[in-house]
Design an enzyme around this catalytic site. Structure first.
Site, PDB file in Angstrom:
ATOM      1  N   THR A 125       2.266  -4.603  11.273  1.00  0.00           N
ATOM      2  CA  THR A 125       2.356  -3.431  12.144  1.00  0.00           C
ATOM      3  C   THR A 125       1.919  -3.748  13.580  1.00  0.00           C
ATOM      4  O   THR A 125       0.984  -4.509  13.808  1.00  0.00           O
ATOM      5  CB  THR A 125       1.485  -2.300  11.586  1.00  0.00           C
ATOM      6  OG1 THR A 125       1.934  -1.984  10.264  1.00  0.00           O
ATOM      7  CG2 THR A 125       1.571  -1.051  12.448  1.00  0.00           C
ATOM      8  N   GLY A 130       6.028   0.246  13.549  1.00  0.00           N
ATOM      9  CA  GLY A 130       5.357   0.635  12.320  1.00  0.00           C
ATOM     10  C   GLY A 130       6.399   0.795  11.234  1.00  0.00           C
ATOM     11  O   GLY A 130       6.733  -0.142  10.516  1.00  0.00           O
ATOM     12  N   THR A 157      -5.682  -4.228   8.107  1.00  0.00           N
ATOM     13  CA  THR A 157      -6.747  -4.118   7.118  1.00  0.00           C
ATOM     14  C   THR A 157      -7.415  -5.469   6.888  1.00  0.00           C
ATOM     15  O   THR A 157      -6.747  -6.483   6.722  1.00  0.00           O
ATOM     16  CB  THR A 157      -6.177  -3.589   5.791  1.00  0.00           C
ATOM     17  OG1 THR A 157      -5.580  -2.310   6.013  1.00  0.00           O
ATOM     18  CG2 THR A 157      -7.280  -3.446   4.745  1.00  0.00           C
ATOM     19  N   GLY A 345     -16.180  26.639  -1.835  1.00  0.00           N
ATOM     20  CA  GLY A 345     -16.913  26.202  -0.647  1.00  0.00           C
ATOM     21  C   GLY A 345     -17.557  24.844  -0.836  1.00  0.00           C
ATOM     22  O   GLY A 345     -17.654  24.047   0.114  1.00  0.00           O
ATOM     23  N   GLU A 368       2.041   1.172   3.927  1.00  0.00           N
ATOM     24  CA  GLU A 368       2.999   0.487   3.062  1.00  0.00           C
ATOM     25  C   GLU A 368       4.298   1.288   2.938  1.00  0.00           C
ATOM     26  O   GLU A 368       4.945   1.325   1.887  1.00  0.00           O
ATOM     27  CB  GLU A 368       2.380   0.167   1.692  1.00  0.00           C
ATOM     28  CG  GLU A 368       1.082  -0.619   1.826  1.00  0.00           C
ATOM     29  CD  GLU A 368       0.900  -1.702   0.790  1.00  0.00           C
ATOM     30  OE1 GLU A 368       1.863  -2.033   0.088  1.00  0.00           O
ATOM     31  OE2 GLU A 368      -0.217  -2.215   0.704  1.00  0.00           O
TER      32      GLU A 368
END
Length: 385
Positions: A125, A130, A157, A345, A368
């Site tokens: 990327t 992308g 990553t 909540g 991916e």
């Protein structure tokens, strides 16, 4: 390639105990420190998690795709970042070398990747490329017996942990045919890393830019030794990675459902546990149905993947992998949303894991290949039939 059933059963049991006894108790530490404890990483190496997809002849465990999906499904039951530490070694970082590399490249890199000595990252990327991966602009210019690479990679990553990159760069003209895949050592002069990205979720995972300024790499470091094959390599790697991510999504969905059931049985309103209310039961039932469908698709596709000749790309199988990735990642988003709703909540409070998983699973529909890219792949194959 597959482990015999008895050996695999022992391995999977070991991984499940590791998840329950070491990873789940460390989830809050990971969230607070934004990092995976070093001792846990070492234990991952000892168990063999860095090499589960690499054949035994290269030092890995040699799991089939179906077996890998089972292990990844288990790992989906804890914080996302634990799997991310070794995820690039198992998948997108190593598989290009395994599928298309020369025997010399496999011998030089795969044993060290499988042991965790080398962390390998996948650099495809870019700021302007992308979903349209074939338009990447990082340039590799041949000068004698080496290439000089210039460009920027984004959202990479494990870049800060990496010893090497599987890096895609343009060695030829425009389009997919001009892209080559390189094995690039991370300590090569001219490589600099950007600051870690601050993300919505997935704390503990490390992503950042990789900037390449006149980086020299030997021509022999092209995966397979032939320029212009990089896009094909990347697509085969991503087909496999999409099944891996789908298994992870199913594991995360199962964790969310289990947590939601436990909470619904304990939380009381109007004098009884909210699990007794039919509208809560409906959300649980819809989630379990979604999960069952996703698991069925993922396991069927993994078996088909194992039956396909290694390293060959089958368009029907690629379409199936996209179907699975599209469904499972969208599915876990629905399950996470229902889990937060069941918690009420409390589901919006970080003390409960539904809030954390809700943030973490959102990325699965983006990387991916986004859900929309999966739709295009599926439609294109249908029209070509």
């Amino acid at each position: 390639m597959a482990l015999d059933n008895e050996t695999f059963s022992v391995l999977r049991s070991t991984v499940q105990k590791f998840i329950d006894q070491r990873l789940k108790p460390a989830e809050d530490v990971l969230e607070e420190t934004d990092d995976v404890p070093a001792d846990i990483v070492e234990e991952m190496k000892e168990i063999g998690l860095f090499g589960i997809s690499i054949p035994e002849e290269y030092g890995g465990s040699g799991l089939s795709m179906a077996q890998e999906c089972d292990v990844v499904y288990d790992l989906g039951h804890t914080s996302f970042a634990f799997r991310s530490v070794f995820g690039t070694n198992v998948g997108i970082g190593s598989q290009g070398i395994l599928m298309d590399g020369t025997e010399e490249q496999k011998q030089a890199w795969l044993p060290r990747i499988a042991s965790g000595e080398v962390i390998i990252s996948f650099a495809l990327t870019e700021p302007g490329a992308g979903s349209d991966a074939a338009s990447l602009q990082t340039k590799a210019t041949l000068e004698g017996d080496h290439y000089v690479i210039n460009g920027t990679k984004r959202f990479i990553t494990n870049a800060s942990r990496a010893s090497a990159f599987t890096l895609m760069a343009r060695t030829g003209g425009p389009g997919a045919g001009g892209v080559s895949a390189f094995i690039l050592p991370a300590d090569t002069p001219g490589i600099t890393l950007g600051k870690h990205d601050k993300k919505m979720g997935q704390r503990g995972t490390k992503t950042c830019d990789v900037v390449l300024d006149n980086v020299k790499v030997k021509a022999e470091n092209i995966i397979g030794g032939t320029p212009g094959k990089g896009f094909s390599t990347a697509m085969k790697v991503l087909d496999r990675g999409r099944l891996h991510i789908s298994a992870l999504a199913c594991g995360m969905a199962d964790r969310l459902i289990r947590d939601a059931v436990d909470y619904a049985k304990q939380r009381k309103q109007f004098g009884q546990p909210i699990a007794q209310f039919q509208l809560v039961q409906a959300m649980l039932a819809d989630s379990q149905t979604d999960l069952y469908a996703g698991l069925s698709m993922m396991r069927d596709c993994a078996r088909a993947y194992d039956a396909n000749p290694a390293g060959q790309r089958n368009q029907e199988l690629s379409m199936a992998a996209s179907c699975v990735k599209l469904f499972c990642t969208e599915m876990v988003g629905r399950v996470a949303d229902r889990a937060v709703q069941i918690h009420g909540g409390s589901g919006y409070i970080s003390e409960y894991k539904a809030e954390r998983f809700y943030r973490d699973v959102r990325l699965l529909r983006l990387y991916e290949g986004t859900s929309q890219i999966q739709q295009l792949i599926i439609a294109k194959q249908l029209l070509q039939r």
